[in-house]
Design a protein around this motif. Structure first.
Motif, short mmCIF file in Angstrom:
data_model
loop_
_atom_site.label_atom_id
_atom_site.label_comp_id
_atom_site.label_asym_id
_atom_site.label_seq_id
_atom_site.Cartn_x
_atom_site.Cartn_y
_atom_site.Cartn_z
N CYS A 1 0.76 -0.71 0.15
CA CYS A 1 0.14 -0.18 0.19
C CYS A 1 1.13 0.88 0.56
CB CYS A 1 -1.11 -0.13 1.09
SG CYS A 1 -1.78 1.92 1.54
N PRO A 2 1.00 2.21 -1.15
CA PRO A 2 1.31 3.36 -1.16
C PRO A 2 1.51 4.47 0.11
CG PRO A 2 0.05 3.21 -3.16
CD PRO A 2 -0.01 2.50 -2.50
N GLU A 3 0.30 4.03 0.61
CA GLU A 3 -0.37 5.37 1.99
C GLU A 3 0.65 4.55 3.20
OE1 GLU A 3 -0.87 8.43 0.31
OE2 GLU A 3 -1.79 8.07 2.48
N CYS A 4 0.50 3.09 3.48
CA CYS A 4 0.61 2.81 5.23
C CYS A 4 1.46 1.45 5.04
CB CYS A 4 -0.55 2.09 5.93
SG CYS A 4 -0.97 0.70 5.00
N GLY A 5 1.90 1.11 4.16
CA GLY A 5 3.24 -0.08 3.48
C GLY A 5 2.53 -1.93 3.39
N SER A 6 1.43 -1.55 4.16
CA SER A 6 1.21 -2.64 4.21
C SER A 6 0.65 -3.76 2.81
CB SER A 6 -0.37 -3.26 4.41
OG SER A 6 -0.80 -4.25 5.01
N PRO A 7 0.88 -4.66 2.93
CA PRO A 7 0.85 -5.75 1.54
C PRO A 7 -1.00 -6.88 1.79
CG PRO A 7 2.13 -7.30 3.57
CD PRO A 7 1.14 -5.53 3.55
N ASP A 8 -1.23 -6.28 2.77
CA ASP A 8 -2.63 -7.17 2.73
C ASP A 8 -3.88 -5.77 2.44
OD1 ASP A 8 -4.42 -8.43 3.88
OD2 ASP A 8 -5.17 -7.74 5.86
N PHE A 9 -4.27 -5.96 0.90
CA PHE A 9 -5.28 -5.34 0.45
C PHE A 9 -5.96 -6.44 -0.65
CE2 PHE A 9 -0.63 -5.59 -2.03
CZ PHE A 9 -0.97 -5.53 -3.23
N GLU A 10 -7.00 -5.51 -1.45
CA GLU A 10 -7.90 -6.62 -1.51
C GLU A 10 -7.81 -5.85 -2.92
OE1 GLU A 10 -12.44 -7.99 -0.52
OE2 GLU A 10 -11.54 -6.92 -0.09
N LEU A 11 -8.06 -7.10 -4.02
CA LEU A 11 -7.89 -6.79 -5.53
C LEU A 11 -9.34 -6.81 -5.92
CD1 LEU A 11 -5.35 -9.58 -6.67
CD2 LEU A 11 -5.30 -7.11 -7.01
N PHE A 12 -9.51 -5.75 -5.98
CA PHE A 12 -11.02 -5.69 -6.77
C PHE A 12 -10.79 -5.24 -8.65
CE2 PHE A 12 -12.26 -4.45 -2.82
CZ PHE A 12 -13.58 -4.69 -2.65
N GLY A 13 -11.78 -6.21 -9.16
CA GLY A 13 -11.34 -6.85 -11.31
C GLY A 13 -10.41 -6.70 -11.07
N GLY A 14 -9.55 -6.96 -12.62
CA GLY A 14 -8.43 -6.64 -12.87
C GLY A 14 -8.02 -7.97 -12.98
N ARG A 15 -8.92 -9.42 -11.91
CA ARG A 15 -7.37 -10.57 -11.70
C ARG A 15 -8.38 -11.55 -12.41
NH1 ARG A 15 -6.72 -15.31 -11.12
NH2 ARG A 15 -4.87 -15.67 -9.90
N GLY A 16 -7.72 -12.53 -13.66
CA GLY A 16 -8.98 -13.86 -13.85
C GLY A 16 -8.83 -13.29 -15.49
N VAL A 17 -9.83 -14.35 -15.47
CA VAL A 17 -10.93 -13.98 -17.00
C VAL A 17 -11.85 -14.51 -17.29
CG1 VAL A 17 -10.25 -16.61 -17.41
CG2 VAL A 17 -10.91 -15.59 -19.36
N VAL A 18 -13.36 -14.01 -17.40
CA VAL A 18 -14.47 -13.92 -17.28
C VAL A 18 -15.10 -13.65 -18.82
CG1 VAL A 18 -16.20 -12.55 -16.86
CG2 VAL A 18 -14.65 -12.30 -14.63
N ILE A 19 -15.85 -15.45 -18.99
CA ILE A 19 -16.34 -14.42 -20.31
C ILE A 19 -18.16 -14.34 -20.43
CG2 ILE A 19 -17.76 -17.24 -21.47
CD1 ILE A 19 -15.70 -18.86 -20.45
N GLU A 20 -18.33 -13.17 -20.44
CA GLU A 20 -19.11 -11.92 -20.67
C GLU A 20 -20.27 -12.78 -20.92
OE1 GLU A 20 -19.49 -9.89 -18.49
OE2 GLU A 20 -20.31 -8.19 -18.77
N SER A 21 -19.67 -13.40 -22.45
CA SER A 21 -21.92 -13.27 -23.19
C SER A 21 -21.38 -14.36 -23.80
CB SER A 21 -22.51 -12.42 -23.20
OG SER A 21 -21.28 -11.89 -24.04
N ILE A 22 -21.99 -15.91 -24.12
CA ILE A 22 -21.54 -16.10 -25.86
C ILE A 22 -23.07 -16.42 -26.79
CG2 ILE A 22 -21.56 -18.57 -26.03
CD1 ILE A 22 -20.17 -19.39 -23.75
N ARG A 23 -22.51 -15.86 -27.74
CA ARG A 23 -24.00 -15.67 -28.40
C ARG A 23 -23.52 -17.28 -29.30
NH1 ARG A 23 -25.38 -12.54 -32.90
NH2 ARG A 23 -23.46 -12.13 -33.14
N GLY A 24 -24.60 -17.47 -29.80
CA GLY A 24 -24.78 -18.81 -30.00
C GLY A 24 -26.41 -18.99 -31.26
N VAL A 25 -26.31 -20.19 -31.77
CA VAL A 25 -27.91 -21.70 -32.63
C VAL A 25 -27.90 -22.29 -31.88
CG1 VAL A 25 -28.64 -21.69 -34.96
CG2 VAL A 25 -26.82 -19.60 -34.68
N LYS A 26 -29.28 -22.12 -31.79
CA LYS A 26 -29.35 -23.08 -30.95
C LYS A 26 -30.53 -24.45 -32.27
CE LYS A 26 -30.75 -22.07 -26.19
NZ LYS A 26 -30.95 -22.75 -24.78
#
Lengths: 254, 132
Positions: free
Chosen positions: B107-132
């Motif tokens: 953390c640039p303010e207090c120097g702790s490595p105990d921070f949480e990640l919001f977004g920006g991790r991994g992969v999301v399959i947001e949507s799939i469009r197809g024909v039935k």
């Protein structure tokens, strides 16, 4: 349709690929215990080395991400990351080897539970173990995230449980064994490490639970001085005793 | 996650979903990839196009990179991952295993490595469009 990964996910694409990554691994053995400091990493490392020495294809995966130690036991100075449509484990002393130190080096890596799970999933989904007779997994102590994730993600993983002669260690081992039994996870048996006197308390308790008691390993002060030197480690009474237990450990009817 | 390994996992997941949803053909897949993975989108696109088979053969992949926000659990400070200046070794480690960020960033303010990640991790399959 929305498919995502993470704690609120419905489908994590990485999980989908884990079975495929491990499909050519014949047996997976998690070396585990309820307590820390009982010798899991040493048993896992020497077991892996012994199996490789016998001509088996062996992998060693250090699943203790906050306190890895197998690299110190094996004398691995630097783990280079090699990519080939995934991450290749490094070859060391006849083993295929993977540890978080390939990525974090000697730095301190403090992780909360969800992060620990993510590291496990990430490494299982990207490491290309290829053909192996045995993948030995050096587990962190206890029955929290990694133990639960291994049970959840690697259905055919078998557990080799380490205790010491202390009833304090066995107190936690008993809980681990009960959990594994409840979840119908195969248990190869229990090894009693750091034995210093002839008492049969742990053996009797293990047998009383109808779990195979595989044997004892002596407390061997020479082990400490052989860390990082695999040749010297092999010469210890401890390593020779581990080798003597190998037939029982790998027997399908242990 | 490495681009090829990531692509393989994505293809495998989409094929499974297409099967479950009884899709005859998948037309379009929207993907969100976390900034922390530092995925090379060109390589991922190439890997996806080479690995797509069967129902996915004609699928188009739309890939969006999602920013990572970090929030310190100790002092509450919020900052963007992109604000951190990292050397090549740290960047590569985080690319492969994003959680190693806790070894390289504080953390640039207090120097702790105990921070949480919001977004920006991994992969999301947001949507799939197809024909039935």
């Amino acid at each position: 349709m929305r498919v995502s990964e993470g704690s609120n996910s419905t489908v994590d694409p990485r999980i989908n690929i884990i079975d495929k990554r491990l499909e050519k691994v014949k047996r997976l053995i998690a070396v585990s215990s309820g307590k820390g400091g009982v010798g899991k990493s040493l048993v896992a490392s020497v077991l892996a080395l012994t199996l490789a020495d016998k001509g088996f294809g062996v992998g060693l995966f250090d699943a203790d991400f906050t306190s890895p130690s197998t690299h110190k036991i094996l004398g691995v100075k630097k783990v280079e990351i090699i990519e080939d449509k995934g991450i290749l484990p490094i070859h060391v002393h006849g083993l295929k080897y993977m540890s978080i130190v390939a990525f974090s080096g000697e730095k301190t890596l403090p992780l909360r539970g969800v992060d620990v799970s993510n590291v496990l999933i990430e490494l299982f989904s990207t490491t290309l173990w290829g053909d192996l007779d045995y993948l030995i997994i050096d587990m962190p102590p206890g029955i929290s995230d990694i133990t639960l994730d291994i049970i959840r993600l690697v259905k055919r993983c078998e557990f080799l449980v380490i205790s010491t002669p202390s009833i304090l260690a066995f107190e936690t081992v008993e809980k681990l064994l009960k959990l594994l039994r409840e979840l119908k996870v195969p248990v190869i048996g229990v090894v009693e490490n750091m034995k210093m006197e002839q008492r049969f308390t742990i053996r009797d308790k293990v047998v009383g639970m109808n779990v195979p008691f595989l044997g004892e390993l002596p407390f061997d002060p020479k082990v400490e001085y052989s860390l990082g030197d695999v040749k010297a480690l092999y010469e210890t009474i401890f390593a020779k005793k581990v080798a003597s237990l190998v037939p029982k450990i790998i027997s399908p009817h242990a | 996650m490495h681009e090829w390994a990531l692509a393989e996992a994505i293809i495998s997941s989409i094929l499974e979903i297409a099967e479950k949803e009884n899709l005859k053909e998948v037309k379009e897949v929207k993907l969100k990839v976390g900034e922390l993975q530092q995925v090379n989108v060109d390589v991922l696109e190439l890997a996806l196009s080479e690995l797509k088979t069967g129902k996915l053969k004609k699928a188009k992949f739309l890939i969006e990179t999602v920013k990572a926000e970090l929030i310190c659990r100790v002092c509450g400070h919020k900052w963007d991952f992109s604000q951190n200046k990292l050397d090549r070794e740290s960047t590569e480690a985080i690319h492969f295993v994003p959680e190693t960020i806790h070894a390289y960033i504080k953390c640039p303010e207090c120097g702790s490595p105990d921070f949480e990640l919001f977004g920006g991790r991994g992969v999301v399959i947001e949507s799939i469009r197809g024909v039935k």
